[in-house]
Design a protein around this motif. Structure first.
Motif, PDB file in Angstrom:
ATOM      1  N   ASN A  13       0.819  -1.223   0.000  1.00  0.00           N
ATOM      2  CA  ASN A  13       0.000   0.000   0.000  1.00  0.00           C
ATOM      3  C   ASN A  13       0.842   1.259   0.000  1.00  0.00           C
ATOM      4  O   ASN A  13       0.367   2.334  -0.370  1.00  0.00           O
ATOM      5  CB  ASN A  13      -0.926   0.010   1.218  1.00  0.00           C
ATOM      6  N   GLY A  14       2.099   1.140   0.427  1.00  0.00           N
ATOM      7  CA  GLY A  14       2.977   2.309   0.488  1.00  0.00           C
ATOM      8  C   GLY A  14       3.795   2.530  -0.768  1.00  0.00           C
ATOM      9  O   GLY A  14       4.583   3.491  -0.827  1.00  0.00           O
ATOM     10  N   LEU A  15       3.611   1.697  -1.774  1.00  0.00           N
ATOM     11  CA  LEU A  15       4.399   1.840  -3.005  1.00  0.00           C
ATOM     12  C   LEU A  15       3.985   3.061  -3.801  1.00  0.00           C
ATOM     13  O   LEU A  15       2.803   3.450  -3.801  1.00  0.00           O
ATOM     14  CB  LEU A  15       4.222   0.593  -3.885  1.00  0.00           C
ATOM     15  N   ASP A  16       4.951   3.666  -4.480  1.00  0.00           N
ATOM     16  CA  ASP A  16       4.660   4.697  -5.471  1.00  0.00           C
ATOM     17  C   ASP A  16       5.524   4.437  -6.702  1.00  0.00           C
ATOM     18  O   ASP A  16       6.265   3.439  -6.754  1.00  0.00           O
ATOM     19  CB  ASP A  16       4.871   6.107  -4.911  1.00  0.00           C
ATOM     20  N   GLU A  17       5.448   5.320  -7.680  1.00  0.00           N
ATOM     21  CA  GLU A  17       6.124   5.067  -8.956  1.00  0.00           C
ATOM     22  C   GLU A  17       7.636   5.297  -8.915  1.00  0.00           C
ATOM     23  O   GLU A  17       8.326   5.020  -9.901  1.00  0.00           O
ATOM     24  CB  GLU A  17       5.514   5.948 -10.051  1.00  0.00           C
ATOM     25  N   THR A  18       8.180   5.760  -7.799  1.00  0.00           N
ATOM     26  CA  THR A  18       9.612   6.062  -7.739  1.00  0.00           C
ATOM     27  C   THR A  18      10.439   4.782  -7.611  1.00  0.00           C
ATOM     28  O   THR A  18       9.973   3.769  -7.053  1.00  0.00           O
ATOM     29  CB  THR A  18       9.905   6.979  -6.544  1.00  0.00           C
ATOM     30  N   GLN A  19      11.653   4.860  -8.119  1.00  0.00           N
ATOM     31  CA  GLN A  19      12.556   3.709  -8.060  1.00  0.00           C
ATOM     32  C   GLN A  19      12.916   3.365  -6.622  1.00  0.00           C
ATOM     33  O   GLN A  19      13.019   2.191  -6.259  1.00  0.00           O
ATOM     34  CB  GLN A  19      13.827   4.017  -8.862  1.00  0.00           C
ATOM     35  N   ASP A  20      13.092   4.377  -5.795  1.00  0.00           N
ATOM     36  CA  ASP A  20      13.453   4.135  -4.399  1.00  0.00           C
ATOM     37  C   ASP A  20      12.381   3.332  -3.676  1.00  0.00           C
ATOM     38  O   ASP A  20      12.695   2.444  -2.875  1.00  0.00           O
ATOM     39  CB  ASP A  20      13.680   5.463  -3.674  1.00  0.00           C
ATOM     40  N   ILE A  22      10.150   1.219  -4.983  1.00  0.00           N
ATOM     41  CA  ILE A  22      10.108  -0.165  -5.470  1.00  0.00           C
ATOM     42  C   ILE A  22      11.307  -0.959  -4.950  1.00  0.00           C
ATOM     43  O   ILE A  22      11.171  -2.087  -4.446  1.00  0.00           O
ATOM     44  CB  ILE A  22      10.086  -0.194  -7.012  1.00  0.00           C
ATOM     45  N   VAL A  23      12.504  -0.381  -5.053  1.00  0.00           N
ATOM     46  CA  VAL A  23      13.726  -1.076  -4.635  1.00  0.00           C
ATOM     47  C   VAL A  23      13.733  -1.326  -3.129  1.00  0.00           C
ATOM     48  O   VAL A  23      14.134  -2.409  -2.653  1.00  0.00           O
ATOM     49  CB  VAL A  23      14.976  -0.266  -5.056  1.00  0.00           C
ATOM     50  N   ASN A  53      -7.439  -0.935  -6.119  1.00  0.00           N
ATOM     51  CA  ASN A  53      -7.537  -0.256  -7.411  1.00  0.00           C
ATOM     52  C   ASN A  53      -6.435  -0.717  -8.357  1.00  0.00           C
ATOM     53  O   ASN A  53      -5.400  -1.249  -7.939  1.00  0.00           O
ATOM     54  CB  ASN A  53      -7.503   1.269  -7.235  1.00  0.00           C
ATOM     55  N   THR A  54      -6.649  -0.496  -9.642  1.00  0.00           N
ATOM     56  CA  THR A  54      -5.731  -1.018 -10.664  1.00  0.00           C
ATOM     57  C   THR A  54      -4.355  -0.371 -10.598  1.00  0.00           C
ATOM     58  O   THR A  54      -3.356  -1.017 -10.929  1.00  0.00           O
ATOM     59  CB  THR A  54      -6.335  -0.812 -12.055  1.00  0.00           C
ATOM     60  N   ARG A  55      -4.288   0.874 -10.185  1.00  0.00           N
ATOM     61  CA  ARG A  55      -2.977   1.536 -10.065  1.00  0.00           C
ATOM     62  C   ARG A  55      -2.108   0.805  -9.047  1.00  0.00           C
ATOM     63  O   ARG A  55      -0.915   0.555  -9.292  1.00  0.00           O
ATOM     64  CB  ARG A  55      -3.174   2.996  -9.659  1.00  0.00           C
ATOM     65  N   ARG A  56      -2.701   0.459  -7.922  1.00  0.00           N
ATOM     66  CA  ARG A  56      -1.921  -0.233  -6.892  1.00  0.00           C
ATOM     67  C   ARG A  56      -1.560  -1.644  -7.347  1.00  0.00           C
ATOM     68  O   ARG A  56      -0.497  -2.177  -6.986  1.00  0.00           O
ATOM     69  CB  ARG A  56      -2.720  -0.258  -5.587  1.00  0.00           C
ATOM     70  N   LYS A  57      -2.410  -2.264  -8.118  1.00  0.00           N
ATOM     71  CA  LYS A  57      -2.091  -3.594  -8.637  1.00  0.00           C
ATOM     72  C   LYS A  57      -0.905  -3.526  -9.604  1.00  0.00           C
ATOM     73  O   LYS A  57      -0.034  -4.419  -9.603  1.00  0.00           O
ATOM     74  CB  LYS A  57      -3.312  -4.194  -9.325  1.00  0.00           C
ATOM     75  N   LEU A  58      -0.871  -2.472 -10.431  1.00  0.00           N
ATOM     76  CA  LEU A  58       0.255  -2.311 -11.350  1.00  0.00           C
ATOM     77  C   LEU A  58       1.549  -2.097 -10.583  1.00  0.00           C
ATOM     78  O   LEU A  58       2.617  -2.662 -10.945  1.00  0.00           O
ATOM     79  CB  LEU A  58      -0.006  -1.129 -12.281  1.00  0.00           C
ATOM     80  N   LEU A  59       1.525  -1.327  -9.504  1.00  0.00           N
ATOM     81  CA  LEU A  59       2.719  -1.113  -8.680  1.00  0.00           C
ATOM     82  C   LEU A  59       3.180  -2.425  -8.043  1.00  0.00           C
ATOM     83  O   LEU A  59       4.392  -2.667  -7.902  1.00  0.00           O
ATOM     84  CB  LEU A  59       2.430  -0.071  -7.601  1.00  0.00           C
ATOM     85  N   ALA A  60       2.219  -3.270  -7.653  1.00  0.00           N
ATOM     86  CA  ALA A  60       2.588  -4.567  -7.078  1.00  0.00           C
ATOM     87  C   ALA A  60       3.284  -5.441  -8.120  1.00  0.00           C
ATOM     88  O   ALA A  60       4.226  -6.198  -7.788  1.00  0.00           O
ATOM     89  CB  ALA A  60       1.347  -5.266  -6.538  1.00  0.00           C
ATOM     90  N   ILE A  61       2.848  -5.354  -9.379  1.00  0.00           N
ATOM     91  CA  ILE A  61       3.517  -6.107 -10.456  1.00  0.00           C
ATOM     92  C   ILE A  61       4.932  -5.583 -10.658  1.00  0.00           C
ATOM     93  O   ILE A  61       5.882  -6.357 -10.874  1.00  0.00           O
ATOM     94  CB  ILE A  61       2.691  -6.019 -11.747  1.00  0.00           C
TER      95      ILE A  61
END
Length: 353
Positions: A13-20, A22-23, A53-61
Motif C-alpha cells: 500500500n505504500g508503493l509509489d512510482e519512484t525507483q526508491d 520499489i527497490v 484499485n488497478t494503479r496499486r495492482k500495477l505497482l505490485a507487479i
C-alpha cells in the motif's frame, strides 16, 4: 524480523512510482526469502482483491518484477519458482481489469521476463496466454446521487499513495535513528521534517474523508425518507386490499343491527312544513277556482238580464245566441263592475218586493 502478512500489505500500500520505493520494498521481501512461498501467496491475494484499485495492482507487479530479477541475479532460484507458480493465475484476473495503457506496461514487463529468462518457458507461455486484449466490460453508469462520492473516493485513492509512502519513510527513519549517534540531534530534525510531511499527507486524506462522510450522511437521510414513504405506500395498499376483500364482508351482528337507525318511508317531500304549505296552497287554489266560477255565472245571468229588452206590449223579444253576441259600448259600460253591483242590488230589491 519475522515475516507477517500485515507488514507485506503495508509495504504494498505504500508503493509509489519512484525507483526508491520499489527497490526498498524489494530488498525487504528478499530479506524474507525463507518465507518466499508465503510471500508469493500473499502477493497474489493482494493483487486479486476487487477492493484494490488497478494503479496499486500495477505497482505490485512492478515490485514482483524487481524481486524476481534481483533473485535471479543473486541465484535465489526458489524466489523465481514461487512467483512462477502464482503469476499466470494472478495475471489472468488482473490483466482484464486494466486500462489499455496499463496493459501495455504489463506486456513490456512480461517481455523483459522473456528476454532475461526470469521464468521457465512453460511459465512464460502460460503467462502470455493470459494477456488477451479483450475489450473491458462497460462500467455501470453512476447514478447522479453518487457522482460526488465517486470524485471524493478517487481523490482519496490518489492521496493514499502519498500517505503510505510518507508514513513508511517516517517509520524507516525512526527505526534507523540511533540515540547514541553524535549526529542524533541533526537526524532528529530530519525525522521531524519527514514526520511533518507525513502529517500533511494524512491531513489531506482526513479532509477528503470528512467530506465523504458528510455526503454519505446526506444520502443516508434521503434514503431513510424514501424508505418511510415506501413503507407508508405498502401500508396503504394492504389497507385497500383488506377493505375490498370479499372474504372480509360479514353480515352485521344483532347488536350492530340494533344500532343502525331506521327511517319511515318518505312521500318525496322535503319536510312536514313543506307538506302543509302544499296542502294550504291547494285549498286556496280550489276556493279561488270556486269563487271565480260563481262570479262568472253571476255575470252571465246579469248579462242575459241586461240584454233582454221588452217590447212595447210588455212581452220579451226573441232570444238570441249569447255566444255570438257582441256588446255595444253602452252595454260594456253598463256591465262594468260598478254597474253590475248596482244591477244586483236592484235585482235583490225587486225580489224582496
Amino acid at each position: 524480523m519475522a515475516f507477517s502478512e500485515e507488514r507485506l500489505v503495508t509495504k504494498l500500500n505504500g508503493l509509489d512510482e519512484t525507483q526508491d520505493s520499489i527497490v526498498g520494498a524489494s530488498r525487504w521481501l528478499l530479506s524474507q526469502h525463507k518465507e518466499i512461498k508465503q510471500i508469493a501467496a500473499c502477493w497474489s491475494k493482494f493483487v486479486t482483491k476487487t477492493t484494490i484499485n488497478t494503479r496499486r495492482k500495477l505497482l505490485a507487479i512492478y515490485l514482483a518484477n524487481d524481486v524476481v530479477q534481483q533473485a535471479k541475479h543473486k541465484r535465489m532460484a526458489e524466489v523465481g519458482a514461487a512467483f512462477g507458480d502464482i503469476m499466470p493465475g494472478a495475471l489472468s484476473r488482473v490483466y482484464p481489469e486494466l486500462s489499455l495503457e496499463m496493459r501495455q506496461k504489463v506486456r513490456r514487463v512480461v517481455d523483459i521476463w522473456k528476454q532475461r529468462q526470469v521464468f521457465s518457458d512453460s511459465v512464460l507461455k502460460s503467462v502470455y496466454s493470459q494477456l488477451k486484449d479483450e475489450p473491458r466490460p462497460d462500467s455501470p453508469a453512476v447514478a447522479p446521487e453518487m457522482q460526488n462520492l465517486v470524485v471524493l473516493f478517487n481523490q482519496l485513492t490518489k492521496s493514499q499513495a502519498g500517505v503510505n509512502s510518507s508514513k513508511t519513510r517516517f517509520d524507516s527513519s525512526v527505526e534507523a535513528l540511533d540515540p547514541s549517534s553524535a549526529v542524533y540531534t541533526e537526524n532528529y530534525k530530519i525525522i521531524q521534517k519527514i514526520g511533518q510531511a507525513a502529517k500533511d499527507a494524512l491531513q489531506i486524506s482526513l479532509d477528503i474523508r470528512q467530506k465523504a462522510i458528510k455526503e454519505l450522511k446526506v444520502m443516508l437521510d434521503f434514503q431513510n425518507e424514501q424508505l418511510q414513504q415506501d413503507q407508508n405506500m405498502i401500508s396503504e395498499v394492504d389497507a385497500v386490499l383488506v377493505a375490498k376483500d370479499p372474504l372480509n364482508s360479514q353480515p352485521l351482528s344483532a347488536e350492530e343491527a340494533e344500532m343502525v337507525p331506521v327511517y319511515e318511508a318518505s312521500d318525496g317531500s322535503d319536510s312536514d312544513t313543506d307538506k302543509s304549505d302544499v296542502e294550504g296552497n291547494d285549498t286556496r287554489r280550489r276556493k279561488s277556482s270556486t269563487l271565480s266560477t260563481e262570479h262568472k255565472d253571476d255575470v252571465k245571468r246579469l248579462k242575459s238580464i241586461a240584454v233582454e229588452p221588452k217590447s212595447d206590449t210588455g212581452e220579451r223579444a226573441d232570444t238570441f245566441d249569447a255566444a255570438t253576441y257582441e256588446p255595444t259600448p253602452a252595454e260594456v259600460a253598463a256591465n262594468s263592475p260598478m254597474a253590475v253591483t248596482s244591477s244586483i242590488q236592484d235585482l235583490l230589491s225587486k225580489l224582496a218586493s
